[in-house]
Write an enzyme that holds these catalytic residues in place. Sequence first.
Site, PDB file in Angstrom:
ATOM      1  N   HIS A 117      49.528  39.939  32.913  1.00  0.00           N
ATOM      2  CA  HIS A 117      48.502  39.292  34.086  1.00  0.00           C
ATOM      3  C   HIS A 117      48.927  37.848  34.819  1.00  0.00           C
ATOM      4  O   HIS A 117      49.498  37.140  34.000  1.00  0.00           O
ATOM      5  CB  HIS A 117      47.090  39.109  33.579  1.00  0.00           C
ATOM      6  CG  HIS A 117      46.152  39.314  34.546  1.00  0.00           C
ATOM      7  ND1 HIS A 117      45.616  38.231  35.327  1.00  0.00           N
ATOM      8  CD2 HIS A 117      45.255  40.331  34.842  1.00  0.00           C
ATOM      9  CE1 HIS A 117      44.796  38.682  36.037  1.00  0.00           C
ATOM     10  NE2 HIS A 117      44.509  39.957  35.832  1.00  0.00           N
TER      11      HIS A 117
ATOM     12  N   ASP B 139      43.294  47.137  31.950  1.00  0.00           N
ATOM     13  CA  ASP B 139      43.898  48.556  32.194  1.00  0.00           C
ATOM     14  C   ASP B 139      44.402  49.208  31.050  1.00  0.00           C
ATOM     15  O   ASP B 139      44.518  50.370  31.054  1.00  0.00           O
ATOM     16  CB  ASP B 139      44.925  48.627  33.462  1.00  0.00           C
ATOM     17  CG  ASP B 139      44.017  48.218  34.813  1.00  0.00           C
ATOM     18  OD1 ASP B 139      43.133  48.797  34.976  1.00  0.00           O
ATOM     19  OD2 ASP B 139      44.695  47.624  35.650  1.00  0.00           O
TER      20      ASP B 139
ATOM     21  N   HIS C  37      47.850  46.823  40.748  1.00  0.00           N
ATOM     22  CA  HIS C  37      46.508  46.294  40.645  1.00  0.00           C
ATOM     23  C   HIS C  37      45.759  47.205  40.165  1.00  0.00           C
ATOM     24  O   HIS C  37      45.777  47.706  38.995  1.00  0.00           O
ATOM     25  CB  HIS C  37      46.350  46.002  42.045  1.00  0.00           C
ATOM     26  CG  HIS C  37      44.867  44.957  42.111  1.00  0.00           C
ATOM     27  ND1 HIS C  37      44.410  44.524  41.218  1.00  0.00           N
ATOM     28  CD2 HIS C  37      44.205  44.781  43.352  1.00  0.00           C
ATOM     29  CE1 HIS C  37      42.923  43.966  41.588  1.00  0.00           C
ATOM     30  NE2 HIS C  37      42.954  44.240  42.935  1.00  0.00           N
TER      31      HIS C  37
END
Length: 427
Positions: free
Chosen positions: A306, A362, A267
């Site tokens: 994702h 990210d 995460h």
Amino acid sequence: MPDTLTVRDNRTGKTIEIPIEHGAVRATAFEQLTAGDADHGLMLYDPAFMNTASCTSTITFIDGDQGILLYRGYPIEQLAEQSTYLETAYLLVHGELPDAQQEAEWRHDITIHTLVHENVKKFIDGFHHDAHPMGILLSTVGALSTFYPDATQIYDEEQRRISIYRLIAKMPTLAALAYRHSIGLPFNYPDNDLSFAGNFLNMMFKMVEQKYRPVPEIEHALDVLFILHADHEQNCSTNAMRSVGSSHPDPYSATAAAVAALYGPLHGGANEAVVRMMERIGSVDRIPEFVAGVKAGKERLMGFGHRVYKNYDPRAQVIKRMADQVLGVTGTSPLLEIARELEKIALEDEYFVSRKLYPNVDFYSGFIYKALGIPVDMFPVLFAIPRVAGWLSQWEESLLDKEQKIARPRQVYLGGGRRDYVPLDKR
Ligand code: CMC
């Protein structure tokens, strides 16, 4: 055609009709289907909530196939370009953009809460110099509950408001305290003349100068990153916030749980993992070997994939564009060249294409943080600072939702049946 689902239980021949509302059926409707007296009703088995809605929400909308992200209806790209983090936080919490007076009051209410009690510095001093700042953040944010015992009155709107101001305001202060502790430098007090992002940079980086003046491009880039990370509907940490909040602790304790959920490498820890991965790859010519390892299942390509986006993450698009602007000010990074080449190779490779694995938020955010001079283990902390606006909006929505109760999933028990205890000397 009626909006219903007809279900026939072939064990008993019983048929039930279940209403479909907003594209969902109520799981409790299946309890009517039993296969005998000992059966308490059919359950829905869904580890990791792959297809279970745990709430209704009006905050954030994601269309993972199209790569769309809206906060209260506003596209993330427009907010990133035109809004500020504090205004976006207001939008998430209140549901509408503020007018000029509301914006000024909100900014004032947050800004006057940036200080933390002096005792917080004392317990931060108790951490090892190499303590991970995310560990420090989650402990100190939870500890704030002991300074504000009235925060337990979660059904008092005034108490909720002040907790929201405090949490949004104090997250950067706690984060900067954790950082300064790790490098053995004195703590910097907030400078309330600066913007939200500018003040965070001040608390992180001010040395002996009288007044810290952030570089405008860097201050702006950080603010945009804060906007992009402010909410993301029912992700792991938001689910933690709602789930822990459902037993009605104060919001500081629930936020500590959300920070803990965000800490994991799958995460909020992914941005840190991405940069460490790029450092390990080291040069463009080693990418093919690395990709072969990923495809062989040795490791994951961090920053890719994702649960919801099966397309390019719209936040990653904004960050990728911004990376050029920031690196124009701070100087280029060799790791960014590796990232760009890695992305190019992955987006053409059948393994990633067939699994719809695209860069997520990210993949590029870590390079910007790095270019801003922020150390790698602070990256998840940088994610947590703005995400608190989303957590708090979701927490308040959940508390005011009449359908919500304490979160308590069922289980499918696969253990053995009843048996009698055998004393130790007889085993
Ligand atoms: N690298 C290589 N293979 C992957 C990756 C990856 N990053 N992500 C998924 N896969 C493969 C996975 O092995 C599986 O393949 P197969 O069907 O052959 O077994 C398939 O794709 C589906 O994966 P999954 O694990 O079922 O997908 P998920 O929805 O459970 O996981 C995820 C989502 C984000 C945890 C995962 O994609 C992942 O671990 N990514 C890397 C970590 C990362 O970047 N996390 C940040 C997420 S975005 C920020 C946030 O919101 O927190």
